[in-house]
Motif scaffolding. Structure first.
Motif: not given
Length: 474
Positions: A14-19, A24-28, A95-102, A105-112
Motif C-alpha cells: 500500500l505504501g509503495l502504491k501510494s507513493m 505519477y497520478p493515474n498513469v500506472h 538482473g535486478a535493475i535496483d533495490y530499495l531498503l524498507k 522514502s518518496l525520494y528513493e522511490v522517485r529515483a527508482t
C-alpha cells in the motif's frame, strides 16, 4: 506501466502504491501478490512492465521466484532490509535493475521509478520496431504469395483501422500523417499496447494494435484530428482473433470502402455499420468510379458511368440511407457547394461537373516510373506523392484502368528484370539478383520468383549458366 507489487506485508504494498500514485497520478496500473507462487501464477496470465519484489516471502521467496523468471528480462526492483544486503547483491547478479531498503522514502522511490521509466522507454522503442518490422514482413508475404507465418510480436487479439484519404493536399499530407500517428499512439498508450501505422500495398493507411479497442475511442480522436488536418480521413474499424481473420477483414473493407461517399465520411465506421449500409454499395461504387473518371479526365468513361447511374433502380432507398457525406464529397471534388435533396438533383450536379485536371495519362506515367525505379524501395505511397494524388485513389485508378493491382504489376516488372539479369549473365548469384531488383531478402525473393515463374531463381540461374558453358555458382 503495469506494475506488480509482490510483498507479503500489505502495508508495504500500500505504501509503495501510494507513493507512486502521488508521483505519477493515474498513469500506472497495479497488481498485487503476497507470495512467490502467486507471483509466478500472475506472470502466466499478465506480463507486467515492472516488478517490486520482496526478497523474503512465504511459500516461495522473492529470490527463488526471481531465479525462475529472470530470463524473461522483466525489470525487477528488489525490496530488502539491512540484514539482507547479500541477497540483494544476488538479485542484482540475476538482473535486478535496483533495490530499495524498507521502508523506502518518496525520494528513493522517485529515483527508482525514473530509472525504470528510462529502461521501459528504451525497451518499448525496440519492441515497437520489432512489431513494425514483423508486420511489414507478414504483409509482404501475404500480399505476394498468400503465406502467413506464425508471429512472434504481432500477436492477437487485433484491432485495425483502415484509413481512406479524401481532399488530399500534398503540401500538408506529411504533417497530417504525423498528427494521425500521434493520435493513434495516444490511443495505444492508454491500452498499454504496441502498434504500427503503415501503408498497405493497396493504398490504405493501416493502423494495427494487439489489443481490443472499440471504434468509439477512435471516433473522438478523429474529430480533433479534422480540426487541424488538410485532408479528410475515414476509418473502417476491424477486430480479429488471428491473422487469417485480419486479412479477410482487410479484403472485406476494401470491397466496401466506397460507402464513405454516402455515410460516415470523416468518421470511423464499425463492422456493424459497414454491414448495415451494404445496400448502398452498388450506388457508392458507381459514384466512386465517376469521381475517379473525373480526376483522370476520362470524359467518355464519365459519361458512360453517368448514363448507368441515371438508370439506377433504387434511388429512393439510396437517399433514405445517405447522410451528409454525399454533399460533402461532391462539394470537395467539384469546388461548388452541393445541397442535393433528390436523385434528379444529383444527376444534374454531376452533369455540370467539369474536370479541371490537365489531360494526362497517369497509368503511362506510373508504369514508366516503375520501369525506372523498380530497384528502389518504392510503394504506392511513393508514386502517389509524386503525382499528387492520395494512395487509396491511385490504387483504385490503377486497378480500374489496367485490371491489375499496382503491387502485382510492380512484382511483375521486378521478376522480368531479374530474369533478364540472370539470362544475360549480369548476375552470378540469387542474392545479387534479388538485391538488384529491389528485394533485400533472398528467401522472400525466391518465394515470389517461384510463384511467378514456376521455377526457383537458383534453378533458372543454373540453367542459363550451363547453357552458356559456365560452371554453376552455388
Amino acid at each position: 506501466m503495469k506494475i506488480l507489487l509482490a510483498d507479503d506485508e500489505r502495508l508495504i504494498r500500500l505504501g509503495l502504491k501510494s507513493m507512486i500514485e502521488e508521483l505519477y497520478p493515474n498513469v500506472h496500473r497495479f497488481f498485487e501478490v503476497e507470495n512467490g507462487e502467486k507471483l509466478l501464477e500472475q506472470l502466466e496470465t499478465d506480463m507486467p512492465d515492472l516488478i517490486f519484489l520482496d526478497i523474503h516471502m512465504p511459500m516461495l521467496t522473492g529470490l527463488q521466484a526471481f531465479s525462475r523468471f529472470h530470463e524473461r528480462q522483466i525489470p525487477v526492483v528488489m525490496l530488502t532490509g539491512y540484514a539482507e544486503f547479500s541477497y540483494a547483491q544476488e538479485a542484482l547478479r540475476l538482473g535486478a535493475i535496483d533495490y530499495l531498503l524498507k521502508p523506502a522514502s518518496l525520494y528513493e522511490v522517485r529515483a527508482t521509478m525514473e530509472k525504470a521509466a528510462s529502461l521501459f522507454g528504451e525497451r518499448e522503442l525496440l519492441l515497437k520496431k520489432d512489431y513494425e518490422l514483423e508486420f511489414e514482413k507478414i504483409l509482404d508475404l501475404y500480399t505476394s504469395i498468400r503465406f502467413l507465418q506464425t508471429p512472434r510480436h504481432v500477436l492477437p487479439p487485433y484491432t485495425a483501422v483502415l484509413f481512406y484519404i479524401d481532399h488530399y493536399h500534398k503540401e500538408t499530407f506529411k504533417n497530417d500523417l504525423d498528427e494521425l500517428n500521434t493520435m493513434l499512439s495516444a490511443i495505444s498508450s492508454r491500452h498499454g499496447a504496441r502498434f504500427t501505422l503503415t501503408f498497405l500495398p493497396t493504398g490504405e493507411i493501416c493502423y494495427l494494435t494487439s489489443t481490443a479497442v472499440p471504434p468509439e475511442e477512435f471516433q473522438k480522436e478523429l474529430i480533433l484530428f479534422h480540426k487541424t488536418s488538410g485532408c479528410v480521413a475515414t476509418g473502417f474499424h476491424i477486430s480479429a482473433g488471428d491473422l487469417s481473420q485480419l486479412f479477410a477483414q482487410f479484403e472485406a473493407v476494401q470491397k466496401a470502402e466506397s460507402l464513405r461517399f454516402c455515410v460516415g465520411l470523416g468518421s470511423v465506421l464499425s463492422e456493424k455499420e459497414r454491414l448495415t449500409f451494404s445496400l448502398l454499395l452498388p450506388f457508392s461504387d458507381l459514384l466512386e468510379k465517376l469521381l475517379i473518371a473525373r480526376q483522370t479526365d476520362d470524359v467518355i468513361g464519365f459519361q458512360n458511368l453517368l448514363h448507368t447511374l441515371s438508370h439506377f433502380s433504387y434511388e429512393k432507398e439510396v437517399f433514405e440511407l445517405c447522410d451528409d457525406s454525399l454533399n460533402r464529397i461532391l462539394t470537395m471534388e467539384s469546388g461548388t457547394p452541393a445541397s442535393i435533396l433528390s436523385y434528379g438533383q444529383l444527376l444534374e450536379f454531376l452533369r455540370q461537373m467539369t474536370s479541371q485536371n490537365q489531360s494526362i495519362d497517369l497509368i503511362d506515367k506510373i508504369n514508366v516510373y516503375m520501369e525506372e525505379h523498380y530497384m528502389d524501395q518504392i510503394g504506392i505511397n511513393t508514386i502517389a506523392d509524386m503525382i499528387d494524388i492520395s494512395p487509396n485513389y491511385l490504387s483504385k485508378i490503377y486497378k480500374l484502368k489496367t485490371g491489375e493491382k499496382f503491387v502485382d504489376h510492380l512484382t511483375g516488372v521486378r521478376i522480368k528484370k531479374a530474369m533478364e539479369l540472370m539470362a544475360g549473365g549480369h548476375t552470378a548469384t540469387v542474392r545479387d539478383t534479388a538485391e538488384r531488383v529491389g528485394y533485400f531478402s533472398t528467401r522472400y525473393f525466391t518465394k515470389v520468383f517461384l510463384k511467378s515463374t514456376g521455377i526457383s531463381p537458383s534453378e533458372y540461374l543454373k540453367g542459363h549458366m550451363l547453357s552458356e558453358g559456365n560452371p554453376a555458382v552455388p
